[in-house]
Write a protein that holds these residues in place. Sequence first.
Motif, PDB file in Angstrom:
ATOM      1  N   HIS A 177    -136.316   4.595  69.192  1.00 28.39           N
ATOM      2  CA  HIS A 177    -135.930   4.888  67.816  1.00 28.39           C
ATOM      3  C   HIS A 177    -137.009   4.318  66.875  1.00 28.39           C
ATOM      4  CE1 HIS A 177    -133.729   4.606  63.999  1.00 28.39           C
ATOM      5  NE2 HIS A 177    -132.920   5.537  64.492  1.00 28.39           N
ATOM      6  N   PRO A 178    -137.318   5.001  65.760  1.00 25.56           N
ATOM      7  CA  PRO A 178    -138.366   4.493  64.859  1.00 25.56           C
ATOM      8  C   PRO A 178    -138.155   3.049  64.421  1.00 25.56           C
ATOM      9  CG  PRO A 178    -137.791   6.737  64.256  1.00 25.56           C
ATOM     10  CD  PRO A 178    -136.843   6.328  65.338  1.00 25.56           C
ATOM     11  N   VAL A 225    -147.924   2.182  72.145  1.00 24.81           N
ATOM     12  CA  VAL A 225    -148.677   3.408  71.861  1.00 24.81           C
ATOM     13  C   VAL A 225    -148.083   4.587  72.624  1.00 24.81           C
ATOM     14  CG1 VAL A 225    -150.891   4.569  72.218  1.00 24.81           C
ATOM     15  CG2 VAL A 225    -150.836   2.282  71.216  1.00 24.81           C
ATOM     16  N   VAL A 226    -147.783   4.376  73.895  1.00 26.59           N
ATOM     17  CA  VAL A 226    -147.213   5.448  74.724  1.00 26.59           C
ATOM     18  C   VAL A 226    -145.868   5.898  74.160  1.00 26.59           C
ATOM     19  CG1 VAL A 226    -146.328   6.026  77.012  1.00 26.59           C
ATOM     20  CG2 VAL A 226    -148.430   4.665  76.789  1.00 26.59           C
ATOM     21  N   ASP A 227    -145.004   4.948  73.835  1.00 26.65           N
ATOM     22  CA  ASP A 227    -143.669   5.301  73.357  1.00 26.65           C
ATOM     23  C   ASP A 227    -143.708   5.900  71.950  1.00 26.65           C
ATOM     24  OD1 ASP A 227    -142.639   4.411  75.730  1.00 26.65           O
ATOM     25  OD2 ASP A 227    -142.047   2.440  74.967  1.00 26.65           O
ATOM     26  N   LEU A 253    -142.831   9.847  68.084  1.00 26.22           N
ATOM     27  CA  LEU A 253    -143.246  10.184  66.726  1.00 26.22           C
ATOM     28  C   LEU A 253    -144.390  11.189  66.679  1.00 26.22           C
ATOM     29  CD1 LEU A 253    -143.295   6.526  65.324  1.00 26.22           C
ATOM     30  CD2 LEU A 253    -141.402   8.158  65.215  1.00 26.22           C
ATOM     31  N   GLY A 254    -145.136  11.274  67.755  1.00 23.90           N
ATOM     32  CA  GLY A 254    -146.303  12.139  67.790  1.00 23.90           C
ATOM     33  C   GLY A 254    -147.577  11.331  67.819  1.00 23.90           C
TER      34      GLY A 254
END
Length: 513
Positions: A287-288, A318-320, A325-326
Amino acid sequence: MLAGLLQGKPGRVVVLATMRSEEYRRYDAREESRLTGSDRDAWRIQRQVLHLAVKIRLERHWSMTERQRAVAHQGDPRIRLALESCDRFGLAEVVAAGPELLAAWENAWAPGANPRGAAIVAAAVDCRRSGLRRSASRQWLQDLHLPYLAERGGPDLQPEPFAEAMQWACKAAYATSGLLIGNYSQGYIAFDYLLNAPELPPVPDHLWETLLSWVEPADAYDMGLLAHQASQLSRATAALERARAGGAVGADFLLAIAVGDRGWPRQAVGELEGIVRRRQAELGPCHPDTLVARHQWAFFTGEADDPQAASTAFGALVVDAAAALGPEHTDTLAARHQQAYFTGEAGETCTAIRQLRDLLDDRLRLEGPDHPQVLSVRRSLIWFSSLHGDLAEAERQLQHLLTDAQRSLGPDDPHMLAIRSTHAAFAARAGRTSEATAAFAQLVTDRSRVLGHEHPHAIHTRLQKAQALVAAGHSEEASEELTQTLNDAQHVLEPGHRHTVLARSMLDRLQRP
């Protein structure tokens, strides 16, 4: 509130509002790079509201055609005054009686004029400057104005009765606005124009501390948020502790960030660990809000002298973040920058250089050459390249970066100060001790002015200045500088902080026979 007005209702709904240009500039895309954590989350939500609007910019000064049209309406005293003053002031200022009200406030301090009214207005202005969004009650203003009046002379000013002072402060000029807006039941708020008065002094401690003791938790959060954005970290932590104790949403997260920024990264890590666990359980790992908390946890892990763990954590983030999120999302790019930085700090400079080059290519494509984050990536790349290559070439690249930064950033921008710090460090490494000493001395002055003398960045710069003094052979001056810096560091930073350890080791070496 806007969603409720605009959605699911027949017909057309128009919401009209005005906003000062100084406030609107806070939501420029470039400002986002200054913010982290809850500061940035709040900024984004507020900016989304602005993005819903059709914006119409009103120029301060009338055009010649507008002046000609206004002549037909100069029977209105406001229009007539605006025509007479249009070379000096803008339309909105004059029609709202801004310059006249500001002059009335300044003149009211004279003995026998309206000094109590002026003190009440000063208190109301500083309530807004402290971050209080809602109105201040009449009773609050009655108590808060007293130190302002005393500082200007108290009884010697022949102050008027309080009721008369309030009546004067609320009296409208040209039937538009008074220095205070509101009434007895709703409370009072200072007129916007006064907030931009030239040379306003800092909000005094007596008002800030008293106001904080009175406000609700949500108000304390607002005060803490504003203080954190202004790098007033002691005020930020005090306000956010009150907000958290009162259950204000998000206060625990922003408080942890403020604690870490203030020089207590290990404590911040401990608090953020709990926040990450709660958000993962309630919202999920990607989740953000969870990702933002993980970012801050990883950052302060690195600040707490564990760059390898920080690099690993940012690699996973970074991966998640890319998946959730892109790959081009600003949070993904920010995590990539921190991954590269802490990879370099862990000693893997070649890997960090490669990561930074890839990131720079992506940021240039997405944001353009003058974006503050592009300049920040360039600085990091130059720094780690200098550790693995030609210092003279790194200095040449840094000079180009400094020129570009001067074109697009202000002198007190944090990215500009960081670039100047790297420039001074290169001079020290090249053996130009006089240049390095002078550069660090000026940077100490500027960072202390912008951030405060006891901010961790200012303390670090003071240590760098001491190192340059030692290299230049000024051991006695360096010893004095280190003694004062160590005292300050021990007072404000958590035990075992790397700045304290460095200051003590440098001082020990100087004092050895």
